[in-house]
Design an enzyme around this catalytic site. Structure first.
Site, short mmCIF file in Angstrom:
data_model
loop_
_atom_site.label_atom_id
_atom_site.label_comp_id
_atom_site.label_asym_id
_atom_site.label_seq_id
_atom_site.Cartn_x
_atom_site.Cartn_y
_atom_site.Cartn_z
N ARG A 1 25.32 54.24 38.64
CA ARG A 1 25.34 52.76 38.69
C ARG A 1 26.46 52.16 37.85
NH1 ARG A 1 19.57 53.60 38.61
NH2 ARG A 1 18.72 53.12 40.67
N LYS B 1 38.67 45.05 42.49
CA LYS B 1 38.13 45.21 43.83
C LYS B 1 38.11 46.70 44.18
CE LYS B 1 39.07 40.98 46.45
NZ LYS B 1 39.81 40.45 47.60
N GLU C 1 54.36 42.27 49.17
CA GLU C 1 53.25 41.67 48.43
C GLU C 1 53.78 40.74 47.34
OE1 GLU C 1 49.24 41.15 48.41
OE2 GLU C 1 49.92 42.99 49.35
N LYS D 1 48.08 37.24 39.05
CA LYS D 1 46.80 37.75 39.56
C LYS D 1 45.74 37.77 38.47
CE LYS D 1 44.50 41.06 42.44
NZ LYS D 1 44.60 42.16 43.41
N GLU E 1 35.63 36.40 43.69
CA GLU E 1 36.13 35.73 44.89
C GLU E 1 35.14 34.73 45.46
OE1 GLU E 1 39.23 37.72 47.57
OE2 GLU E 1 37.43 37.73 48.79
N ARG F 1 40.06 32.80 44.11
CA ARG F 1 40.67 34.11 44.29
C ARG F 1 41.08 34.37 45.74
NH1 ARG F 1 38.73 39.86 41.59
NH2 ARG F 1 40.11 41.19 42.82
N ASN G 1 44.69 36.21 49.31
CA ASN G 1 44.62 36.81 50.64
C ASN G 1 45.57 36.15 51.64
OD1 ASN G 1 42.62 38.81 50.14
ND2 ASN G 1 41.06 37.20 50.12
N HIS H 1 46.78 38.11 54.63
CA HIS H 1 45.96 39.30 54.75
C HIS H 1 44.97 39.25 55.92
CE1 HIS H 1 47.79 40.15 50.95
NE2 HIS H 1 47.08 41.24 50.77
N HIS I 1 45.05 42.84 57.64
CA HIS I 1 43.94 43.78 57.71
C HIS I 1 43.57 44.10 59.16
CE1 HIS I 1 42.43 42.81 53.36
NE2 HIS I 1 43.52 43.53 53.39
N HIS J 1 50.41 48.78 54.12
CA HIS J 1 49.78 47.49 53.82
C HIS J 1 50.83 46.39 53.70
CE1 HIS J 1 46.90 44.65 52.28
NE2 HIS J 1 47.60 44.48 51.17
#
Length: 299
Positions: A58, A80, A122, A164, A174, A178, A182, A185, A189, A202
């Site tokens: 956990r 993330k 990016e 960032k 997010e 945040r 994206n 993106h 994606h 990417h």
């Protein structure tokens, strides 16, 4: 007592089966809650290592040592984690912050040109969404960065990491702000999923996504043509590899699986102007289709 586990980097490592095998290996090594994992590699390695660090017992501590430009400016920062599902990228994961991010820009000397270009795409995203001196730095230093100048790359990494970290500090999971990270993106994606997670990097996909989002921004929010042209000029200077032939219908089909979708309808990050992102935008499907087809058909 350290143990080394080797991974084959790339989007294909970000799968349930890979994460499961890695978790089994942690068990066999006898790791407990007081132990830690150090991820050394690019963004895909960091994503999957962070994912199983979040799940194991956990949650155990992890540290990330990014070795690609894209990871240094983006993927390694923010906590993330995730793996890809068949229809969409990063659909399963958690937020699990690293104890430290240790970036050494000198390792970029060995980075393949294609991966360096991918990271610079990016970087252009950060210049489009945030108010800083990054645009001025790119205006005078992008050519040197593209050639691998470590001093210019270090300055770029510092600015992107600061942008960032500031955004993540305000919105770690997010819930709102945040999502600005994206920009580009939504389409990116979908392209990665449509091409099977591998043939397109990417950064290459993000570049296409920004061209699409930028054009939609001019149509819907009045983004100045000069801002769009500035973005596209920088992307042209980076000299990204052309995409393989991609069926726009395959990309459109996957847009509804985007994590920001509501009821199967994507919510876009668009720009009112350079440095001012507008979140949660609904875009007419016909405009999305026409713009995507235009961008994908452009050499």
């Amino acid at each position: 007592q350290p143990h080394v586990l080797s991974l084959v980097a790339g989007e294909r490592v970000k799968s349930w089966s890979s994460a499961g095998r890695l978790l089994d290996r942690l068990v066999s090594l006898g790791l407990g809650r007081a132990d830690a994992v150090v991820a050394v590699g690019g963004g895909t390695v960091g994503d999957v290592v962070a994912g199983f660090a979040a799940a194991y017992c956990r949650g155990i501590a992890w540290i990330v040592v990014p070795t690609t430009l894209l990871a240094m400016v983006d993927a390694a920062i923010g906590g993330k984690t995730g793996v890809n599902l068949r229809v969409a990228k990063n659909m399963a994961g958690a937020f699990w912050q690293p104890r430290a991010v240790l970036a050494d820009p000198t390792v970029l000397d060995t980075l393949p040109p294609r991966e360096l270009a991918s990271g610079l795409a990016e970087v252009v995203k950060y210049a489009m969404i945030a108010g800083s001196d990054l645009p001025a730095l790119l205006d005078c230093g992008l050519d040197r960065a593209r050639a691998g100048d470590v001093h210019v790359l270090t300055a770029i990494i510092e600015r992107c990491a600061a942008i960032k970290a500031d955004v993540v500090g305000q919105d770690p999971e997010e819930a709102g702000l945040r999502a600005a990270l994206n920009y580009g993106h939504t389409v990116a994606h979908a392209i990665e999923a449509a091409t099977g997670f591998g043939p397109v990097t990417h950064g290459e996909a993000v570049a296409v996504g920004m061209r699409v989002a930028g054009r939609i921004s001019t149509e819907m929010l009045g983004l100045a043509l000069a801002d769009l042209e500035w973005q596209d000029r920088l992307l042209d200077m980076i000299d990204l590899r052309p995409l393989p032939a991609i069926d726009p219908a395959a990309v459109l089909q996957r847009l509804g699986h985007d994590k920001k979708s509501v009821g199967g309808e994507p919510r876009w990050v668009l720009l009112a102007r350079r440095g001012e992102a507008c979140l949660g935008q609904r875009v007419p499907p016909d405009l999305v289709r026409a713009t995507l087809e235009e961008v994908l058909s452009t050499p």
